[in-house]
Design a protein around this motif. Structure first.
Motif, short mmCIF file in Angstrom:
data_model
loop_
_atom_site.label_atom_id
_atom_site.label_comp_id
_atom_site.label_asym_id
_atom_site.label_seq_id
_atom_site.Cartn_x
_atom_site.Cartn_y
_atom_site.Cartn_z
N TYR A 10 57.35 20.48 16.59
CA TYR A 10 57.67 21.33 17.74
C TYR A 10 56.45 22.18 18.10
O TYR A 10 55.97 22.96 17.29
N GLU A 11 55.97 21.99 19.34
CA GLU A 11 54.73 22.64 19.77
C GLU A 11 54.93 24.11 20.10
O GLU A 11 53.99 24.89 19.99
N ARG A 12 56.09 24.48 20.57
CA ARG A 12 56.39 25.87 20.90
C ARG A 12 57.62 26.31 20.11
O ARG A 12 58.64 25.62 20.13
N ILE A 13 57.51 27.47 19.43
CA ILE A 13 58.62 28.00 18.64
C ILE A 13 59.00 29.34 19.25
O ILE A 13 58.18 30.26 19.31
N LEU A 14 60.25 29.45 19.72
CA LEU A 14 60.75 30.67 20.34
C LEU A 14 61.79 31.30 19.43
O LEU A 14 62.78 30.64 19.09
N LYS B 75 62.83 36.52 10.78
CA LYS B 75 61.56 37.09 11.24
C LYS B 75 60.41 36.73 10.30
O LYS B 75 59.32 36.38 10.74
N ASP B 76 60.69 36.82 8.99
CA ASP B 76 59.66 36.46 8.01
C ASP B 76 59.23 35.01 8.18
O ASP B 76 58.03 34.68 8.09
N TRP B 77 60.21 34.14 8.41
CA TRP B 77 59.87 32.72 8.62
C TRP B 77 59.03 32.56 9.88
O TRP B 77 58.05 31.80 9.90
N TYR B 78 59.39 33.27 10.95
CA TYR B 78 58.67 33.15 12.21
C TYR B 78 57.21 33.61 12.06
O TYR B 78 56.30 32.99 12.61
N PHE B 79 56.99 34.66 11.30
CA PHE B 79 55.63 35.16 11.12
C PHE B 79 54.82 34.28 10.17
O PHE B 79 53.61 34.47 10.05
N ARG B 80 55.48 33.34 9.51
CA ARG B 80 54.76 32.36 8.69
C ARG B 80 54.46 31.08 9.45
O ARG B 80 53.86 30.15 8.91
N SER B 81 54.91 31.00 10.70
CA SER B 81 54.59 29.85 11.54
C SER B 81 53.12 29.93 11.96
O SER B 81 52.48 30.98 11.81
N PRO B 82 52.53 28.85 12.48
CA PRO B 82 51.09 28.87 12.82
C PRO B 82 50.71 30.00 13.77
O PRO B 82 49.73 30.71 13.55
N LEU B 83 51.50 30.19 14.84
CA LEU B 83 51.18 31.26 15.79
C LEU B 83 51.41 32.63 15.16
O LEU B 83 50.66 33.58 15.41
#
Length: 816
Positions: free
Chosen positions: A688-692, A782-790
């Motif tokens: 998935y290229e964009r994660i929202l 939130k923790d998972w999201y901040f561990r994503s590439p972006l």
């Protein structure tokens, strides 16, 4: 509004576009990394201005009747929409975040939050192709046939039916008896009170004073209530009583817009008929003269070339432009040199010049790096990538200046087409057609001249097989596993198997949420603000709707093939998927692991599923491929209860199919997940290229949501405190608020609203029955999201900014 109003809006929009085109050149200049905030501010200003321009062009194209102007407006509309998508991509690259804080820019530009709304272009739905509508009708027919073939539920037994009727009748009689007894008790209570009041008798003066006191108190309370209501209406805390008049005005406006659209269709038909007549007239009257004139020009070119070079030239090939190359601003010698230049020599020259340029660039870069290392500067430079849409916008603006700007039109311009312009366009079309015929004739004539005059038989020039501007890659073509099957059979098979579904009719504007009014406050503390529901709606409009709605926009816009929506249950992720399908008319394919269970079994089943879905999706684009519980495709460890489902069966095949999507393929993969922690991070983010991230609604969004849902059924009264409801419902999602509203506002309660107004406690009683989203669950997401590439890049940027600020403070202390 009249045609003159849209004419004035058209003129104003071109003034804005001219101003924006002048500002584009500034962004192409490289800016040092220290000026990142200033560069970001310029990007945000340009983004908001282009959004306003997009809104204007959308209104003009939707309501302007003149067909020739509408053709130009359509090109400009697509170009501006594509430029908005490019600027959004640049903002993500600069901010390293999908959410942008625009409150300060709004204040500087004196705009309102409504100006942040990304418009859904109206022609996406109004101008859907007949092919899309036909396939949607076929889908409805197949689904209706499937419902008819399903077995009807078994009927109720006779004794069960009798018992059910008896119980309902006894309950009805009991309710009537209870109401009758309640009425008798009220009458007895009233008689008792009357008997007690007879013991105390008032005099005439005392009775008059009591009546005056009660009446004056009532009048004063009424005046106070009216003043308070007027004050609350003034500050926007209460709805205006003239809401019915407002709805009536909107209805009249919508009716007038629909009338203008019908007028558009009539004028378009007239324009089409006139175009066919003009084409036939020009071909019949001017065609022979054009043909003879072109032949004379080509013959003259033959003579000039022979006089200059001593030989008759080779005729340019069709791929090089044919006789168009002859009539360019070149001498016969230049044309002959271009035609006779060996391709190897031209390649060598290009290679030599490119090598020299590359060596010069490398030397300059080395010198620049050495100087920066000596000075201790940062090497990062901010610069906007070249736009693919700006040339089209510039060309459209120039056409407006050359053709339409100096046209003397009255205050009430004509809605009909211009016959002179139409004739000029058809002359160009006829000239192109005749030029092809002339090229064939003159090639044969040139061949005869070579045989007779030069006495040699020349072979026609061989053109290079490789097309200019296209690079040959090692991309393999997908093997067609269903080459022997028709599209109709594949379509019906997908519908019957449940892989192709009918999407719910949901508009994107129905995803209610408010924007961040103080989004820049967390950024001052180097914290990333959480997106609001408004931001999620805008991102879906940019990434999903604008790209899938138009083939012209999709082919040139930055390619985004997949989106992942991450958030707790009830935040509206599935609703957003259906909204994208509704706004663009896209087909909805369901590849969720639960939906694939028991379908297409065997080793080649997974490959067949993905192949058929992507093949039909490409042929019937626009298409949306939805994967619910997307984390299951990339499980770290499959749970025991789901091993039989085999959720990872399409993981490898899906990645290969996604890589084959190219610009122009309006197919988008949208995944939704509530537990992304269970999946492998790298593979999920690679797919998935964009994660929202879709969070719980904040206070502003909850207030707007409560107000919208309640006003859809009844008017909000002062007894219902929406602010309290929005405060207390913190922790609940949009789905929870919707469930509570539907539970309270049933038919029986709506009938009682006039006698017993709504209160906040009624909705709170329903909310208590539902489980909220706890802070631990949202924090883990939130923790998972901040561990994503972006997210990693963003946290690194914030750390670097903190370190830079601390270094500045240390320097200041040392100076003191």
């Amino acid at each position: 509004m009249s045609e003159g109003t849209y004419q004035r809006l058209w003129v104003a929009s071109h003034g804005t576009s001219q101003e924006l085109l002048g500002k584009e050149q500034v962004l192409l200049d490289a800016v040092p990394g220290q000026e990142r905030q200033a560069f970001r501010y310029r990007l945000l200003v340009l983004y908001l201005r282009y959004l306003g321009l997009l809104r204007q062009f959308d209104t003009i194209y939707d309501q302007m009747v003149q067909p020739q102007k509408r053709l130009l407006v359509r090109r400009l509309l697509d170009g501006v929409a594509g430029r908005v998508l490019e600027l959004k991509d640049e903002l993500v690259r600069v901010d390293l975040c999908e959410t942008h804080c625009l409150d300060r820019v709004l204040q500087d530009l004196m705009l309102t939050p409504a100006d942040l709304e990304v418009p859904i272009l109206k022609y996406f739905q109004l101008e859907q192709s007949s092919v899309v509508k036909e396939w949607q009708q076929k889908l409805a027919e197949i689904l209706s046939r499937m419902t008819m073939t399903q077995e009807s539920p078994p009927g109720m037994h006779r004794m069960e039916a009798i018992i059910l009727v008896q119980s309902t009748e006894r309950a009805r009689q009991g309710r009537l008896r209870a109401a009758f007894m309640r009425k008798i008790r009220r009458e007895e209570e009233r008689d008792r009170k009357v008997g007690e009041n007879k013991q105390h008798k008032f005099s005439q003066d005392e009775a008059a004073v009591v009546i005056q006191k009660v009446w004056k108190g009532r009048l004063q309370r009424k005046r106070t209530q009216q003043d308070r209501g007027a004050e609350m209406e003034l500050i926007g805390m209460l709805p205006e009583p003239s809401q019915a008049e407002h709805v009536g005005i909107l209805w009249k406006d919508a009716l007038w817009e629909e009338t203008r659209r019908l007028r558009q269709k009539e004028v378009e038909e007239e324009f089409h008929v006139a175009g066919l007549k003009a084409l036939a007239t020009v071909t019949e009257i001017e065609g022979p003269d054009m043909k003879e004139k072109m032949r004379e020009q080509v013959r003259q070119w033959f003579i000039e070339c022979r006089a200059a070079t001593g030989w008759f030239p080779d005729y340019p090939d069709e791929s090089l432009g044919g006789s168009c190359l002859i009539f360019a601003d070149k001498t016969p010698e230049q044309v002959k040199m271009e035609l006779q230049m060996p391709p190897q020599e031209s390649k060598k020259k290009v290679k030599e010049t490119s090598k020299d340029r590359n060596e010069e660039k490398k030397e300059e870069k080395k010198k620049g790096k050495e100087e920066k290392v000596k000075k201790g500067e940062v090497e990062t430079m901010w610069k906007v990538l070249p736009s693919k849409f700006i040339p089209g916008i510039n060309a459209g603006h120039q056409e407006y200046i050359n053709v339409w700007k100096n046209r003397h039109e009255s205050k009430h311009p004509s809605e009909s087409f211009d016959p002179e312009l139409l004739r000029e366009e058809k002359q160009k079309e006829v000239e192109v057609e005749i030029r092809v015929q002339v090229d064939e004739l003159m090639r044969q004539e040139l061949k005869n001249l070579h045989l007779v005059v030069d006495k040699e038989n020349r072979k026609p020039m061989k053109t290079s097989k490789k097309k200019p501007g296209k690079k040959t890659g090692k991309k393999k073509k997908e093997k067609d596993l269903t080459a022997d099957r028709s599209l109709d059979s594949l379509f019906e098979e997908l519908v019957i198997s449940g892989l192709l579904k009918k999407s719910d009719r949901v508009a994107l504007k129905d995803y209610i949420g408010d924007c961040l009014y103080l989004g820049s406050v967390p950024t001052l503390a180097n914290k990333v603000p959480m997106p609001s529901l408004f931001d999620i709606r805008q991102n879906m409009a940019l990434y999903g709707v604008l790209r899938l709605g138009s083939a012209d926009i999709h082919s040139l816009a930055p390619l985004i093939r997949s989106i992942l929506l991450v958030g707790p249950s009830g935040t509206g992720k599935k609703m957003l998927v259906h909204a994208v399908c509704t706004e663009t008319g896209a087909n909805l394919f369901d590849l969720s692991p639960g939906n694939l269970q028991g379908k297409y079994a065997g080793k080649t089943g997974a490959q067949m599923i993905v192949h058929v879905v992507f093949k039909v999706a490409r042929l019937l684009q626009p298409s949306v491929i939805w994967i619910g519980d997307a984390e299951k495709n990339f499980y770290k460890k499959i749970p025991k209860e789901e091993r039989q489902m085999d959720p990872k069966r399409i993981k490898k095949v899906l990645g290969k199919a996604m890589r084959l999507l190219s610009p122009g393929d309006r197919v988008m993969l949208i995944g939704t997940t509530e537990q992304p922690q269970l999946a492998e991070m790298t593979r999920l983010c690679r797919m998935y290229e964009r994660i929202l991230f879709v969070p719980r609604p904040d206070y502003d969004s909850r207030y707007t949501l409560w107000k919208h849902l309640i006003e859809a059924w009844t008017q909000v009264t002062p007894s219902l405190d929406l602010s309290t409801l929005a405060r207390v419902s913190d922790g609940y999602t949009s789905g929870h608020i919707l469930q509570a509203t539907q539970a309270v506002l049933n038919n029986r309660r709506l009938l009682q609203v006039c006698r017993r107004p709504l209160e906040s406690s009624e909705f709170l009683e329903q909310l208590v029955k539902l489980d909220p989203v706890y802070c631990e669950e949202e924090e883990s997401l939130k923790d998972w999201y901040f561990r994503s590439p972006l997210g990693k890049k963003n946290t690194k940027l914030s750390k670097d900014q903190l370190e830079a600020e601390e270094a500045k403070l240390v320097k200041k202390k040392k100076r003191k």
